[in-house]
Motif scaffolding. Structure first.
Motif, PDB file in Angstrom:
ATOM      1  N   VAL A 140       0.570  -0.802  -0.111  1.00 41.49           N
ATOM      2  CA  VAL A 140       0.264  -0.284  -0.003  1.00 41.49           C
ATOM      3  C   VAL A 140       0.880   1.696   0.060  1.00 41.49           C
ATOM      4  O   VAL A 140       0.820   1.839  -0.907  1.00 41.49           O
ATOM      5  N   SER A 141       1.733   1.311   0.648  1.00 37.63           N
ATOM      6  CA  SER A 141       2.616   2.725   0.961  1.00 37.63           C
ATOM      7  C   SER A 141       3.496   2.872  -0.099  1.00 37.63           C
ATOM      8  O   SER A 141       3.323   4.263  -1.180  1.00 37.63           O
ATOM      9  N   ALA A 142       3.660   1.842  -0.909  1.00 35.82           N
ATOM     10  CA  ALA A 142       4.945   1.691  -2.398  1.00 35.82           C
ATOM     11  C   ALA A 142       3.640   1.674  -3.271  1.00 35.82           C
ATOM     12  O   ALA A 142       3.907   2.584  -4.309  1.00 35.82           O
ATOM     13  N   ALA A 143       2.212   2.304  -3.653  1.00 35.88           N
ATOM     14  CA  ALA A 143       1.509   2.107  -4.429  1.00 35.88           C
ATOM     15  C   ALA A 143       1.052   3.735  -4.258  1.00 35.88           C
ATOM     16  O   ALA A 143       1.320   4.553  -5.729  1.00 35.88           O
ATOM     17  N   SER A 144       1.536   4.230  -3.568  1.00 35.91           N
ATOM     18  CA  SER A 144       1.118   5.510  -3.252  1.00 35.91           C
ATOM     19  C   SER A 144       2.804   6.227  -2.976  1.00 35.91           C
ATOM     20  O   SER A 144       2.524   7.779  -3.482  1.00 35.91           O
ATOM     21  N   GLY A 145       3.272   5.354  -3.630  1.00 33.12           N
ATOM     22  CA  GLY A 145       5.363   6.457  -3.747  1.00 33.12           C
ATOM     23  C   GLY A 145       5.206   7.003  -2.435  1.00 33.12           C
ATOM     24  O   GLY A 145       6.212   7.874  -1.778  1.00 33.12           O
ATOM     25  N   PHE A 146       4.192   5.987  -1.125  1.00 34.24           N
ATOM     26  CA  PHE A 146       5.196   6.257   0.342  1.00 34.24           C
ATOM     27  C   PHE A 146       4.794   7.488   0.988  1.00 34.24           C
ATOM     28  O   PHE A 146       4.798   7.956   1.870  1.00 34.24           O
ATOM     29  N   ALA A 147       3.890   8.471  -0.296  1.00 37.22           N
ATOM     30  CA  ALA A 147       3.265   9.215   0.642  1.00 37.22           C
ATOM     31  C   ALA A 147       1.793   8.990   1.311  1.00 37.22           C
ATOM     32  O   ALA A 147       2.048   9.450   2.623  1.00 37.22           O
ATOM     33  N   ALA A 148       1.253   8.066   1.755  1.00 38.06           N
ATOM     34  CA  ALA A 148       0.002   7.489   2.791  1.00 38.06           C
ATOM     35  C   ALA A 148       1.078   5.534   2.599  1.00 38.06           C
ATOM     36  O   ALA A 148       0.942   4.926   1.885  1.00 38.06           O
ATOM     37  N   ARG A 149       1.623   5.477   3.984  1.00 38.81           N
ATOM     38  CA  ARG A 149       1.680   4.648   4.708  1.00 38.81           C
ATOM     39  C   ARG A 149       0.507   3.852   4.484  1.00 38.81           C
ATOM     40  O   ARG A 149      -0.699   4.002   4.721  1.00 38.81           O
ATOM     41  N   GLY A 150       0.906   2.413   4.583  1.00 43.47           N
ATOM     42  CA  GLY A 150       0.210   1.692   4.673  1.00 43.47           C
ATOM     43  C   GLY A 150      -0.419   1.601   6.049  1.00 43.47           C
ATOM     44  O   GLY A 150      -2.158   1.199   6.176  1.00 43.47           O
ATOM     45  N   THR A 151       0.093   1.724   7.482  1.00 44.68           N
ATOM     46  CA  THR A 151      -0.779   2.256   8.564  1.00 44.68           C
ATOM     47  C   THR A 151      -0.368   2.607   9.420  1.00 44.68           C
ATOM     48  O   THR A 151       0.562   3.387   9.050  1.00 44.68           O
ATOM     49  N   THR A 152      -0.935   3.452  10.498  1.00 37.68           N
ATOM     50  CA  THR A 152      -0.238   4.290  11.605  1.00 37.68           C
ATOM     51  C   THR A 152       0.638   3.672  12.374  1.00 37.68           C
ATOM     52  O   THR A 152       0.668   2.646  12.766  1.00 37.68           O
ATOM     53  N   ASP A 153       1.529   3.586  12.652  1.00 38.13           N
ATOM     54  CA  ASP A 153       2.693   3.454  13.980  1.00 38.13           C
ATOM     55  C   ASP A 153       2.099   3.116  14.908  1.00 38.13           C
ATOM     56  O   ASP A 153       1.499   3.952  15.327  1.00 38.13           O
ATOM     57  N   PHE A 154       2.073   1.726  15.394  1.00 37.28           N
ATOM     58  CA  PHE A 154       1.118   1.042  16.236  1.00 37.28           C
ATOM     59  C   PHE A 154       1.659   1.005  17.901  1.00 37.28           C
ATOM     60  O   PHE A 154       0.614   0.655  18.641  1.00 37.28           O
ATOM     61  N   GLY A 155       3.403   1.140  17.426  1.00 37.73           N
ATOM     62  CA  GLY A 155       4.180   1.007  18.902  1.00 37.73           C
ATOM     63  C   GLY A 155       3.865   2.249  19.758  1.00 37.73           C
ATOM     64  O   GLY A 155       4.004   1.704  20.750  1.00 37.73           O
ATOM     65  N   ILE A 156       3.017   2.975  19.278  1.00 46.84           N
ATOM     66  CA  ILE A 156       1.944   4.377  20.683  1.00 46.84           C
ATOM     67  C   ILE A 156       1.086   3.892  21.207  1.00 46.84           C
ATOM     68  O   ILE A 156       1.107   4.276  22.495  1.00 46.84           O
ATOM     69  N   LEU A 157       0.540   2.945  20.765  1.00 47.83           N
ATOM     70  CA  LEU A 157      -0.873   3.050  20.623  1.00 47.83           C
ATOM     71  C   LEU A 157      -1.223   1.665  22.309  1.00 47.83           C
ATOM     72  O   LEU A 157      -0.730   0.023  22.133  1.00 47.83           O
ATOM     73  N   ASP A 158      -1.495   1.753  23.565  1.00 46.29           N
ATOM     74  CA  ASP A 158      -1.390   1.329  24.501  1.00 46.29           C
ATOM     75  C   ASP A 158      -2.164   0.052  24.075  1.00 46.29           C
ATOM     76  O   ASP A 158      -2.897  -1.166  25.066  1.00 46.29           O
ATOM     77  N   THR A 159      -3.948   0.600  23.495  1.00 45.63           N
ATOM     78  CA  THR A 159      -4.797  -0.577  22.778  1.00 45.63           C
ATOM     79  C   THR A 159      -4.418  -1.536  22.218  1.00 45.63           C
ATOM     80  O   THR A 159      -4.520  -2.476  23.004  1.00 45.63           O
ATOM     81  N   THR A 160      -3.226  -0.937  21.690  1.00 44.99           N
ATOM     82  CA  THR A 160      -3.185  -2.523  20.618  1.00 44.99           C
ATOM     83  C   THR A 160      -2.453  -3.075  21.254  1.00 44.99           C
ATOM     84  O   THR A 160      -1.534  -4.398  20.876  1.00 44.99           O
ATOM     85  N   LEU A 161      -1.542  -2.749  22.039  1.00 43.18           N
ATOM     86  CA  LEU A 161      -0.560  -3.527  22.445  1.00 43.18           C
ATOM     87  C   LEU A 161      -1.208  -4.122  23.753  1.00 43.18           C
ATOM     88  O   LEU A 161      -0.767  -6.283  24.356  1.00 43.18           O
ATOM     89  N   GLU A 162      -2.647  -4.648  23.992  1.00 44.91           N
ATOM     90  CA  GLU A 162      -2.868  -5.013  25.030  1.00 44.91           C
ATOM     91  C   GLU A 162      -3.657  -5.452  24.191  1.00 44.91           C
ATOM     92  O   GLU A 162      -3.530  -7.642  24.948  1.00 44.91           O
TER      93      GLU A 162
END
Length: 429
Positions: free
Chosen positions: A185-207
């Motif tokens: 997904v990132s490559a398709a946009s020329g990396f202007a829009a990435r495939g996902t928001t970096d989830f390392g910051i999220l306590d909900t995703t860690l949970e």
């Protein structure tokens, strides 16, 4: 600045204890009855759109209870907690308040919230609320809050972008498959829009990730339910996405805001993001494209780690002189069918199962998507985790702040893990 605000909030909340020890006001008598009119205050967090819906629900309550006047106010999430801490420390908390699960133990454990198991709380019916959902408002045997709505953590995504990448998140992906898809997904946009928001910051995703491993964020005793090695593996997973340019770069991640309008997905800087499913309409409006909602990626075992979650609670102040009127408002907002129609899925699905069944049958558009999604996911939902301990709100911010140092390359994962574990364990003592 963020650390200063956190310290100010905690100091203000700490001041609550001596004020409460001076005595808790008794329940008001005969709300709206022979004793004449009563006035109660009601506060919540959210957007202008949410406020408009909530005010309509309150107006309906006042029409049906003309002797109870309700004064309302709302704020954005962060500002809400700062203001509430100040009000509470000053001895003038609102009569009815919106509470997040991260702060339930903080406010309930300090005696700020009334125990709704008895007294005025008996007026609040839980008969038509799923018992597991209802139990999430209980801390140390006391019912400090009632679920206002139900949601579950989920992946919100641009289906067109992922279909072009040969992936269908709605059918379920493993973490490896998701990583590969986000790179495409990132490559398709020329990396202007990435495939996902970096989830390392999220306590909900860690949970959720921890639950997939058979672990939990917090133990029932209020300690961390995971080890340094668990956190290291989670941040290494997030790093795989970031290093392959499948996830947002550090500057975009650092600008992450809980508001859908200000999130990377909302600003079209990414094509997927982990959030709560009820935010789908708001994300869709902000992004401008048709979005969809899907379960979390899983390991090979297929366990999503998701659960039936109270999107937020309603609670009554222990110091309120009008607890009967306050409890009457809480019961109305939770159980009235007309209120359910007014507020829709803005906060999540209606907690009252009978009201939910009525609404789901008539749902259209994004609302129907949410009802269908949670209905299909229902058999896979696990038990809700224990109520987070006091300090959980600060730990959420600590996780985000520490991971940002990793994303910017200012700190190694090992050093960041050590710092987080040390500070978090100190904060929970």
């Amino acid at each position: 600045m963020r650390r200063t605000r956190e310290r100010r909030t905690l100091v203000a909340l700490a001041a609550v204890v001596p004020l409460l020890l001076t005595g808790v006001a008794a329940c008001g008598s005969d709300p709206g009855g022979e004793g004449g009119d009563v006035t109660i205050t009601f506060v919540w967090w959210g957007s202008d759109g949410r406020a408009n819906l909530t005010k309509k629900a309150v107006e309906l309550f006042q029409q049906k209870n003309p002797k109870i006047k309700v004064q309302t106010s709302f704020s954005a999430y962060a500002a809400y907690w700062e203001k509430l801490a100040t009000q509470t420390a000053g001895g003038k908390p609102p009569d009815v308040l919106n509470v997040d699960t991260r702060y339930l133990a903080e406010y309930g454990g300090r005696g700020v919230l009334a125990d709704l198991n008895g007294g005025a709380g008996k007026a609040i019916s839980l008969a038509d609320i799923n018992p597991e959902l209802a139990a999430t408002g209980v801390y140390q045997g006391k019912r400090y809050a009632v679920p206002w709505a139900q949601n579950t953590p989920a992946m919100l995504y641009d289906p067109a972008a992922f279909t072009a990448a040969g992936a269908d998140p709605a059918k379920g992906l493993t973490w490896d498959q998701y990583a590969e898809a986000t790179q495409k997904v990132s490559a398709a946009s020329g990396f202007a829009a990435r495939g996902t928001t970096d989830f390392g910051i999220l306590d909900t995703t860690l949970e959720i990730w921890l639950r997939q491993q058979g672990k939990q964020f917090y133990t029932p005793e209020g300690k961390l339910g995971f080890t340094a090695d668990d956190l290291r593996r989670y941040w290494q997973l997030a790093g795989r996405f970031r290093d392959a340019k499948g996830a947002s770069p550090a500057d975009v991640t650092a600008s992450y805001n809980t508001s859908p309008e200000q999130s990377p997905l909302g600003k079209k800087l990414t094509s997927s993001e982990f959030a709560y499913d009820n935010l789908l309409p708001a994300y869709q409006k902000a992004n401008g494209k048709p979005l969809n909602v899907a379960p979390y990626p899983t390991d090979a075992n297929g366990n999503t780690g998701q659960y039936r979650r109270p999107s937020m609670f309603l609670a009554v102040s222990a110091r309120s002189p009008q607890q009967e009127a306050a409890a009457k408002l809480v019961d109305f907002l939770v159980n009235d069918a007309e209120v359910g129609k007014i507020v829709g899925t803005d906060r999540g699905l209606a907690p009252n199962l009978k009201v939910r069944a009525q609404l789901s049958g008539a749902a259209k558009g994004a609302d129907k998507t949410l009802y269908d999604y949670e209905s299909a996911l229902e058999p896979k939902l696990g038990a809700a985790p224990p109520v987070p301990p006091k300090g959980a709100g600060a730990i959420q911010k600590l996780l985000q702040r520490t991971y940002e140092e990793v994303a910017f390359g200012r700190m190694s994962i090992d050093d960041a893990v050590s710092r987080f574990m040390s500070e978090a364990e100190k904060g929970l003592k």
